[in-house]
Design a protein around this motif. Structure first.
Motif, PDB file in Angstrom:
ATOM      1  N   TYR A 241     -26.437  15.313  -7.462  1.00 48.09           N
ATOM      2  CA  TYR A 241     -27.374  15.917  -8.404  1.00 48.09           C
ATOM      3  C   TYR A 241     -28.672  15.119  -8.373  1.00 48.09           C
ATOM      4  O   TYR A 241     -28.663  13.894  -8.233  1.00 48.09           O
ATOM      5  CB  TYR A 241     -26.822  15.916  -9.822  1.00 48.09           C
ATOM      6  N   ASP A 242     -29.773  15.776  -8.526  1.00 52.69           N
ATOM      7  CA  ASP A 242     -31.046  15.071  -8.540  1.00 52.69           C
ATOM      8  C   ASP A 242     -32.110  15.958  -9.159  1.00 52.69           C
ATOM      9  O   ASP A 242     -32.000  17.189  -9.134  1.00 52.69           O
ATOM     10  CB  ASP A 242     -31.465  14.690  -7.116  1.00 52.69           C
ATOM     11  N   LEU A 243     -33.128  15.332  -9.725  1.00 52.36           N
ATOM     12  CA  LEU A 243     -34.260  16.072 -10.266  1.00 52.36           C
ATOM     13  C   LEU A 243     -35.225  16.415  -9.137  1.00 52.36           C
ATOM     14  O   LEU A 243     -35.476  15.599  -8.250  1.00 52.36           O
ATOM     15  CB  LEU A 243     -34.982  15.247 -11.326  1.00 52.36           C
ATOM     16  N   ILE A 244     -35.741  17.648  -9.171  1.00 52.37           N
ATOM     17  CA  ILE A 244     -36.756  18.055  -8.208  1.00 52.37           C
ATOM     18  C   ILE A 244     -38.102  17.596  -8.759  1.00 52.37           C
ATOM     19  O   ILE A 244     -38.622  18.166  -9.719  1.00 52.37           O
ATOM     20  CB  ILE A 244     -36.729  19.576  -7.990  1.00 52.37           C
ATOM     21  N   PHE A 245     -38.639  16.557  -8.167  1.00 49.95           N
ATOM     22  CA  PHE A 245     -39.833  15.932  -8.729  1.00 49.95           C
ATOM     23  C   PHE A 245     -40.590  15.222  -7.619  1.00 49.95           C
ATOM     24  O   PHE A 245     -39.999  14.543  -6.771  1.00 49.95           O
ATOM     25  CB  PHE A 245     -39.436  14.923  -9.817  1.00 49.95           C
ATOM     26  N   THR A 246     -41.898  15.384  -7.600  1.00 52.87           N
ATOM     27  CA  THR A 246     -42.750  14.746  -6.604  1.00 52.87           C
ATOM     28  C   THR A 246     -43.492  13.579  -7.237  1.00 52.87           C
ATOM     29  O   THR A 246     -44.199  13.746  -8.240  1.00 52.87           O
ATOM     30  CB  THR A 246     -43.776  15.752  -6.030  1.00 52.87           C
ATOM     31  N   GLU A 247     -43.325  12.388  -6.658  1.00 50.37           N
ATOM     32  CA  GLU A 247     -44.096  11.229  -7.116  1.00 50.37           C
ATOM     33  C   GLU A 247     -45.565  11.425  -6.742  1.00 50.37           C
ATOM     34  O   GLU A 247     -45.887  12.072  -5.749  1.00 50.37           O
ATOM     35  CB  GLU A 247     -43.562   9.954  -6.468  1.00 50.37           C
ATOM     36  N   LEU A 277     -46.343  19.595  -9.272  1.00 51.36           N
ATOM     37  CA  LEU A 277     -45.245  19.675 -10.239  1.00 51.36           C
ATOM     38  C   LEU A 277     -44.917  21.125 -10.590  1.00 51.36           C
ATOM     39  O   LEU A 277     -43.762  21.455 -10.858  1.00 51.36           O
ATOM     40  CB  LEU A 277     -45.601  18.888 -11.498  1.00 51.36           C
ATOM     41  N   VAL A 278     -45.937  21.992 -10.610  1.00 52.06           N
ATOM     42  CA  VAL A 278     -45.690  23.419 -10.829  1.00 52.06           C
ATOM     43  C   VAL A 278     -44.795  23.967  -9.723  1.00 52.06           C
ATOM     44  O   VAL A 278     -43.838  24.706  -9.980  1.00 52.06           O
ATOM     45  CB  VAL A 278     -47.023  24.203 -10.874  1.00 52.06           C
ATOM     46  N   ILE A 279     -45.095  23.612  -8.490  1.00 50.92           N
ATOM     47  CA  ILE A 279     -44.284  24.060  -7.349  1.00 50.92           C
ATOM     48  C   ILE A 279     -42.859  23.546  -7.492  1.00 50.92           C
ATOM     49  O   ILE A 279     -41.893  24.273  -7.258  1.00 50.92           O
ATOM     50  CB  ILE A 279     -44.925  23.588  -6.037  1.00 50.92           C
ATOM     51  N   ASP A 280     -42.702  22.282  -7.898  1.00 48.90           N
ATOM     52  CA  ASP A 280     -41.363  21.715  -8.115  1.00 48.90           C
ATOM     53  C   ASP A 280     -40.604  22.506  -9.170  1.00 48.90           C
ATOM     54  O   ASP A 280     -39.425  22.823  -9.006  1.00 48.90           O
ATOM     55  CB  ASP A 280     -41.473  20.253  -8.564  1.00 48.90           C
ATOM     56  N   ASP A 312     -30.713  20.900  -5.996  1.00 48.90           N
ATOM     57  CA  ASP A 312     -30.084  19.671  -6.472  1.00 48.90           C
ATOM     58  C   ASP A 312     -29.911  19.621  -7.982  1.00 48.90           C
ATOM     59  O   ASP A 312     -29.159  18.791  -8.487  1.00 48.90           O
ATOM     60  CB  ASP A 312     -30.899  18.454  -6.026  1.00 48.90           C
ATOM     61  N   GLU A 313     -30.617  20.479  -8.726  1.00 52.24           N
ATOM     62  CA  GLU A 313     -30.480  20.467 -10.180  1.00 52.24           C
ATOM     63  C   GLU A 313     -29.399  21.414 -10.684  1.00 52.24           C
ATOM     64  O   GLU A 313     -29.077  21.392 -11.864  1.00 52.24           O
ATOM     65  CB  GLU A 313     -31.827  20.810 -10.830  1.00 52.24           C
ATOM     66  N   VAL A 314     -28.845  22.232  -9.825  1.00 50.97           N
ATOM     67  CA  VAL A 314     -27.829  23.197 -10.238  1.00 50.97           C
ATOM     68  C   VAL A 314     -26.473  22.506 -10.291  1.00 50.97           C
ATOM     69  O   VAL A 314     -26.039  21.881  -9.327  1.00 50.97           O
ATOM     70  CB  VAL A 314     -27.769  24.391  -9.271  1.00 50.97           C
ATOM     71  N   ILE A 315     -25.803  22.648 -11.431  1.00 54.06           N
ATOM     72  CA  ILE A 315     -24.481  22.049 -11.615  1.00 54.06           C
ATOM     73  C   ILE A 315     -23.383  23.019 -11.211  1.00 54.06           C
ATOM     74  O   ILE A 315     -22.439  22.662 -10.516  1.00 54.06           O
ATOM     75  CB  ILE A 315     -24.304  21.619 -13.092  1.00 54.06           C
ATOM     76  N   PHE A 316     -23.490  24.272 -11.641  1.00 51.08           N
ATOM     77  CA  PHE A 316     -22.491  25.290 -11.303  1.00 51.08           C
ATOM     78  C   PHE A 316     -23.171  26.645 -11.343  1.00 51.08           C
ATOM     79  O   PHE A 316     -23.896  26.951 -12.282  1.00 51.08           O
ATOM     80  CB  PHE A 316     -21.336  25.251 -12.297  1.00 51.08           C
ATOM     81  N   THR A 414     -27.913  25.094 -15.194  1.00 50.00           N
ATOM     82  CA  THR A 414     -28.819  24.205 -14.487  1.00 50.00           C
ATOM     83  C   THR A 414     -29.172  23.084 -15.441  1.00 50.00           C
ATOM     84  O   THR A 414     -30.198  23.101 -16.088  1.00 50.00           O
ATOM     85  CB  THR A 414     -30.087  24.954 -14.019  1.00 50.00           C
ATOM     86  N   GLY A 415     -28.301  22.107 -15.528  1.00 48.38           N
ATOM     87  CA  GLY A 415     -28.336  21.191 -16.661  1.00 48.38           C
ATOM     88  C   GLY A 415     -29.212  19.983 -16.522  1.00 48.38           C
ATOM     89  O   GLY A 415     -29.167  19.115 -17.366  1.00 48.38           O
ATOM     90  N   LEU A 416     -29.998  19.857 -15.461  1.00 48.74           N
ATOM     91  CA  LEU A 416     -30.751  18.629 -15.286  1.00 48.74           C
ATOM     92  C   LEU A 416     -32.233  18.782 -15.558  1.00 48.74           C
ATOM     93  O   LEU A 416     -32.983  17.837 -15.390  1.00 48.74           O
ATOM     94  CB  LEU A 416     -30.547  18.107 -13.862  1.00 48.74           C
ATOM     95  N   PHE A 417     -32.712  19.984 -15.958  1.00 44.89           N
ATOM     96  CA  PHE A 417     -34.147  20.112 -16.237  1.00 44.89           C
ATOM     97  C   PHE A 417     -34.372  20.638 -17.633  1.00 44.89           C
ATOM     98  O   PHE A 417     -33.476  21.140 -18.251  1.00 44.89           O
ATOM     99  CB  PHE A 417     -34.819  21.015 -15.210  1.00 44.89           C
TER     100      PHE A 417
END
Length: 417
Positions: A241-247, A277-280, A312-316, A414-417
């Protein structure tokens, strides 16, 4: 005498008709296996588990209507039909969508209980199906307790011909949550060591949903939720699992902006970084945007991307399109007498051309807080005006939420955002 014969013939005809009808109603599929016969086959538990997931495909469409449509985020566009009544909390138990949501969750629970009741017969290589059954039973009760509050917790296959099935007791909300958490935890044990698959229940998904249940109960237990989620973070190489995020230092620069101190150097502006970030955020929702950036604003159009639907943010996520994965093949599942749950039809209902001219229109309350000034990232990926090309709100047009409109598969969690 003739009248007597006529009466006899009529009597025989009625008896024959009743007998023939009785036989027809009692007909069964000669090729169908009984539960006992199915469990004796090499892949009987796998087939039963796939049946649980297939049954759950009917749940999401009604879930949007009963949960999101009753929030202050969205409204229905028509004054006719069922949708405005739901939006106004003007429903009763006879409402078709209310009844269907309840019955579809209960049908999935029944299929899950069939596996759980026979779990001791499951061969070693199909133990994961027992974990999936506990997971789905917990998830369906989680749906029901949030929608209806006090509900019965069905923990076995009930005989509908007996009084027990007719008078199964409703439980207090807190007791239902306790059983939900216990089922999720039981599923974790059965799913331990299994393949992480976002189209099927998994250990990672069970941990995350158990934590969400801890947080959703009448008296939230933040400590237990934190312990569960910490275990996911610490072992994330297993769950992926991971957040979709651009540094910022990895962000794309769309236009040349000269550094005042060095005119040959391109400086990343805040507007450009927000565009990244909008694209993410759009990617989190399974959408991608076409190229286009003018005067600090993305001006492309959004479209669904199958490559991003399971990110990567989708759990199930329950699958609708044909998907082959770890002995799991499923497809769109719709019944003529119920709300069609084909995901593309559900997404179509989110638009102006959909039933009752759409059911996913942003409310005025939502638009007050969702604007480019207050939400420079979420706004552009969340909303779209009626013509689907404008990027700014036009008060003369309805504004649709993009999140649900362009989803081809419904992501249940989608529990990570």
């Amino acid at each position: 005498m003739k009248n007597i014969y006529k009466k006899i013939l009529v009597s025989f005809s009625v008896v024959a008709l009743v007998t023939s009808c009785e036989k027809e109603l009692d007909l069964s599929n000669p090729t169908a296996l009984s539960i006992e016969e199915l469990l004796q086959t090499n892949n009987g538990f796998q087939l039963l588990s796939n049946g649980v997931l297939d049954a759950y495909q009917k749940v999401p469409a009604n879930e949007f209507l009963l949960i999101e449509l009753r929030s202050d985020n969205v409204r229905a566009n028509s004054e006719n039909g069922n949708f405005p009544a739901i939006n106004a909390y003007n429903v009763d138990p006879n409402n078709g969508d209310v009844a269907t949501y309840y019955s579809n969750n209960m049908a999935t629970i029944k299929h899950a209980n069939t596996i759980i009741d026979n779990r001791f017969l499951a061969p070693e290589d199909q133990q994961y199906t027992v974990g999936e059954a506990y997971f789905m039973r917990a998830l369906c009760h989680f749906n029901l307790v949030r929608a209806y509050q006090n509900v019965p917790y069905i923990d076995k296959v009930l005989d509908i011909t007996k009084d027990e099935a007719l008078d199964y007791p409703q439980l207090p909300e807190g007791d239902v949550y306790e059983k939900i958490i216990n089922d999720f935890k039981t599923s974790i044990a059965y799913l331990d060591g299994g393949v992480q698959n976002r189209y099927r229940p998994s250990k990672g998904a069970a941990i995350c949903l158990a934590a969400k249940a801890y947080l959703s109960q009448p008296n939230p237990n933040y400590g237990e939720a934190e312990l569960l989620l910490a275990s996911v973070i610490e072992n994330n190489t297993s769950y992926n699992y991971d957040l979709i995020f651009t540094e910022r230092n990895n962000a794309e620069q769309f236009e040349f902006n000269a550094d005042p101190l060095n005119p040959t150097t391109d400086v990343l502006t805040d507007a450009e970084y927000y565009a990244n970030l909008v694209i993410d955020y759009g990617h989190v929702l399974g959408n991608t945007i076409s190229d286009g950036y003018t005067d600090g604003v993305l001006d492309g159009s959004w479209s669904n991307s199958s490559a991003l639907e399971i990110n990567d943010e989708v759990i199930f996520s329950i699958a609708y399109d044909l998907v082959s994965s770890d002995n799991y093949v499923t497809s769109d599942s719709a019944l003529d007498d119920q709300v069609q749950t084909d995901s593309e039809s559900h997404s179509f209902a989110m638009t102006l051309q959909g039933p009752s001219n759409g059911v996913n229109i942003a409310t005025l309350d939502f638009l007050e807080v969702m604007n480019p000034e207050l939400q420079p990232v979420r706004f552009y990926a969340s909303l779209n005006a009626l013509d689907y090309s404008a990027t700014l709100i036009d008060n003369t047009k309805d504004t649709f939420n993009v999140k649900f409109r362009q989803m081809v598969r419904l992501e249940i969690m989608t529990g990570l955002f």
